[in-house]
Design an enzyme around this catalytic site. Structure first.
Site, mmCIF file in Angstrom:
data_model
loop_
_atom_site.group_PDB
_atom_site.id
_atom_site.type_symbol
_atom_site.label_atom_id
_atom_site.label_comp_id
_atom_site.label_asym_id
_atom_site.label_seq_id
_atom_site.Cartn_x
_atom_site.Cartn_y
_atom_site.Cartn_z
ATOM 1 N N TYR A 248 42.860 24.281 11.223
ATOM 2 C CA TYR A 248 42.066 24.754 10.086
ATOM 3 C C TYR A 248 42.830 24.524 8.783
ATOM 4 O O TYR A 248 44.048 24.326 8.799
ATOM 5 C CB TYR A 248 41.803 26.260 10.206
ATOM 6 N N ASP B 255 30.939 27.008 21.804
ATOM 7 C CA ASP B 255 31.308 27.070 20.386
ATOM 8 C C ASP B 255 30.070 27.121 19.463
ATOM 9 O O ASP B 255 29.595 26.116 18.946
ATOM 10 C CB ASP B 255 32.183 25.854 20.059
ATOM 11 N N ARG C 229 39.317 27.909 19.614
ATOM 12 C CA ARG C 229 38.817 26.527 19.608
ATOM 13 C C ARG C 229 39.688 25.679 20.537
ATOM 14 O O ARG C 229 40.460 24.823 20.092
ATOM 15 C CB ARG C 229 38.748 26.015 18.194
ATOM 16 N N GLN D 5 34.788 24.720 24.376
ATOM 17 C CA GLN D 5 33.919 23.888 23.522
ATOM 18 C C GLN D 5 32.431 24.097 23.800
ATOM 19 O O GLN D 5 31.630 24.123 22.878
ATOM 20 C CB GLN D 5 34.274 22.411 23.702
ATOM 21 N N SER E 285 30.421 25.724 15.794
ATOM 22 C CA SER E 285 30.257 24.271 15.651
ATOM 23 C C SER E 285 28.784 23.885 15.726
ATOM 24 O O SER E 285 28.315 23.042 14.951
ATOM 25 C CB SER E 285 31.023 23.514 16.744
HETATM 26 P P1 NAD Z 1 35.708 25.306 8.332
HETATM 27 O O1 NAD Z 1 34.249 25.641 8.352
HETATM 28 O O2 NAD Z 1 36.703 26.397 8.426
HETATM 29 O O3 NAD Z 1 36.021 24.474 6.978
HETATM 30 C C1 NAD Z 1 35.297 23.313 6.658
HETATM 31 C C2 NAD Z 1 36.232 22.234 6.180
HETATM 32 O O4 NAD Z 1 36.686 22.519 4.860
HETATM 33 C C3 NAD Z 1 37.495 22.054 7.020
HETATM 34 O O5 NAD Z 1 37.532 20.729 7.519
HETATM 35 C C4 NAD Z 1 38.623 22.329 6.041
HETATM 36 O O6 NAD Z 1 39.770 21.548 6.277
HETATM 37 C C5 NAD Z 1 37.964 21.963 4.726
HETATM 38 N N1 NAD Z 1 38.621 22.485 3.501
HETATM 39 C C6 NAD Z 1 39.190 23.691 3.303
HETATM 40 N N2 NAD Z 1 39.684 23.772 2.056
HETATM 41 C C7 NAD Z 1 39.398 22.589 1.440
HETATM 42 C C8 NAD Z 1 39.644 22.064 0.146
HETATM 43 N N3 NAD Z 1 40.300 22.766 -0.772
HETATM 44 N N4 NAD Z 1 39.218 20.813 -0.126
HETATM 45 C C9 NAD Z 1 38.566 20.080 0.811
HETATM 46 N N5 NAD Z 1 38.305 20.512 2.047
HETATM 47 C C10 NAD Z 1 38.721 21.750 2.372
HETATM 48 O O7 NAD Z 1 36.053 24.200 9.440
HETATM 49 P P2 NAD Z 1 35.334 23.782 10.777
HETATM 50 O O8 NAD Z 1 34.181 22.902 10.491
HETATM 51 O O9 NAD Z 1 35.092 25.005 11.556
HETATM 52 O O10 NAD Z 1 36.479 22.902 11.463
HETATM 53 C C11 NAD Z 1 37.849 23.190 11.309
HETATM 54 C C12 NAD Z 1 38.674 22.339 12.256
HETATM 55 O O11 NAD Z 1 38.450 22.738 13.621
HETATM 56 C C13 NAD Z 1 38.374 20.879 12.210
HETATM 57 O O12 NAD Z 1 39.596 20.203 12.411
HETATM 58 C C14 NAD Z 1 37.497 20.659 13.407
HETATM 59 O O13 NAD Z 1 37.490 19.325 13.845
HETATM 60 C C15 NAD Z 1 38.158 21.586 14.388
HETATM 61 N N6 NAD Z 1 37.283 21.978 15.481
HETATM 62 C C16 NAD Z 1 37.788 21.981 16.762
HETATM 63 C C17 NAD Z 1 36.985 22.359 17.822
HETATM 64 C C18 NAD Z 1 37.517 22.377 19.231
HETATM 65 O O14 NAD Z 1 38.523 21.812 19.508
HETATM 66 N N7 NAD Z 1 36.855 23.062 20.125
HETATM 67 C C19 NAD Z 1 35.685 22.750 17.599
HETATM 68 C C20 NAD Z 1 35.200 22.749 16.282
HETATM 69 C C21 NAD Z 1 36.021 22.380 15.228
#
Ligand code: NAD
Length: 390
Positions: free
Chosen positions: A239, A142, A134, A139, A145
């Site tokens: 994460y 991805d 990521r 991006q 996402s």
């Molecule tokens: P994910 O699907 O792994 O998890 C979903 C969400 O659940 C996450 O935000 C995580 O913090 C949350 N979570 C985990 N345990 C929890 C708990 N006990 N209580 C409440 N919430 C909890 O995550 P995702 O949607 O794939 O995104 C993860 C991170 O990656 C985020 O910070 C997102 O912004 C980032 N991201 C970055 C890029 C990039 O830079 N290219 C792209 C996509 C996502």
């Protein structure tokens, strides 16, 4: 015009699982691949269930293969779901591939590594899109996402449909209706999309995530962040990390009041490579008003709600608990459009890095490559294969 034999061909099959409506490549992306030196060969009717016709692929310069066997000519095969990402038929895609063909797909390789071992045995070269780093330059590729965006949107529509209430506040001659109160647990990509979709429908939306950075993101899409005074559980790469049972017990206790006051709870909490944490116990459901709805987007990973049954809708004392699976496939047109744009960017990237030769110095190529020359080349998957079956 006969195909240019010096060009590599990308094959686009129909998905093997009967429930899958998406297609990996849509007509609008054929031209950009041709510009990059890639021919496109589409199995007849591959895009039909997502609303894309053979004629549209032809118009954009693709060729149509009358059956799956004709795709054997393609050097690269793009699928939406293969291996563990298709839990009903994890070995089916592999069985259609030949030695040295390159497969690019969602493979969920860390949940079930056995179909990955089978791909290696067939000497297929496999790229798993879940493992894309990521980083900013990845991006546009991805897929996770993109699919989380679709799932977050659709989860709200399912909740609105299952709820006996309307979401917006309404002042009518028949009185004033109060807005629905929605609580979103986990504010990653799916959670943030759920917040903004519920806001668009007029609900009041509260949200919580264990990563402190999520607070601002929740506000930016119109949600109200809830602070439970728990420590951060932010892990590597932005994460969440897995916490111990004591943490989850404290989180359950802290969330119980907000859950009880909500008409709808949408849970999206995930920890990469682990079972989803149980955050809503059956006792907590007893505190909710009858007619309340839970949509558990973590159902595929075991569920955030104790009562969730993956793929089913259950009634627990008047609370409806939905555990939908593969939601992006239910919005097949736009999900395919997004998937296709991502996979096209990935293909163009591979081409720039020498495809069919693979440049494993490049982080994107290295991280996503999981089988090559008859071997599983990802150490995490190898470790899983070596671990005793529990
Ligand atoms: P994910 O699907 O792994 O998890 C979903 C969400 O659940 C996450 O935000 C995580 O913090 C949350 N979570 C985990 N345990 C929890 C708990 N006990 N209580 C409440 N919430 C909890 O995550 P995702 O949607 O794939 O995104 C993860 C991170 O990656 C985020 O910070 C997102 O912004 C980032 N991201 C970055 C890029 C990039 O830079 N290219 C792209 C996509 C996502």
């Amino acid at each position: 015009m006969p195909p240019d034999s010096s060009l590599l061909t990308v094959g686009v099959p129909k998905e093997t699982s009967g429930h899958e409506r998406r297609v990996a490549l849509v007509p609008a992306d054929v031209r950009s691949l041709k510009k990059a030196g890639l021919e496109v060969l589409v199995e007849s009717n591959a895009g039909l269930r997502a609303g894309f016709l053979d004629a549209q692929y032809l118009q954009q310069g693709a060729r149509i293969a009358l059956d799956r066997a004709e795709l054997a000519a393609a050097e690269v095969i793009v699928h939406v779901r293969a291996a563990g990402a298709d839990p009903q038929e994890p070995f089916a895609v592999g069985e259609t591939l030949r030695e040295n063909q390159i497969l690019i797909a969602l493979c969920d390789p860390l949940s079930d590594p056995r179909p990955i071992a089978a791909l290696a045995e067939r000497r297929v070269t496999t790229f798993a899109l879940e493992l894309l780093p990521r980083i900013t330059r990845a991006q546009s590729m991805d897929v996770l996402s993109s699919m989380a965006t679709v799932a977050g949107y659709k989860a709200v529509l399912l909740a609105a449909d299952a709820s006996p209430r309307m979401f917006p506040m309404m002042m009518t001659a028949a009185g004033t209706l109060t807005p629905a109160r929605v609580f979103v647990v986990g504010a990653g990509v799916a959670g943030l999309q759920a917040i903004s979709t519920a806001r668009r429908l007029g609900a009041i939306v509260y949200a919580y995530d264990v990563r402190p950075a999520a607070r601002e993101q929740i506000q930016s899409v119109g949600g109200k962040p809830v602070d439970f005074g728990l420590e951060s559980a932010e892990g590597q790469g932005g994460y969440a990390r897995a916490m111990d049972q004591d943490f989850y017990k404290r989180q359950q206790a802290a969330m119980a009041k907000v859950v009880a006051e909500s008409d709808v709870v949408i849970t999206t909490a995930a920890v990469p490579g682990k079972r989803a944490p149980v955050l809503i116990t059956t006792d907590m459901l007893a505190g909710m008003a009858p007619g309340s709805v839970i949509v558990d987007l973590a159902a595929e990973r075991g569920g955030n709600c104790e009562a969730t049954r993956p793929g089913e809708t259950v009634d627990v004392g008047g609370v409806t608990v939905l555990g939908p699976l593969n939601l992006p496939a239910t919005v097949a047109h736009h999900a395919s459009q997004m998937f296709s744009r991502n996979i096209s960017a990935f293909l163009v990237h591979l081409k720039k890095h020498g495809l069919p030769t693979l440049d494993t110095q490049d982080e994107i190529v290295r991280d996503t490559l999981i089988t090559r020359d008859g071997q599983v080349v990802n150490s995490q998957i190898r470790d899983r294969l070596a671990a005793p079956v529990s």
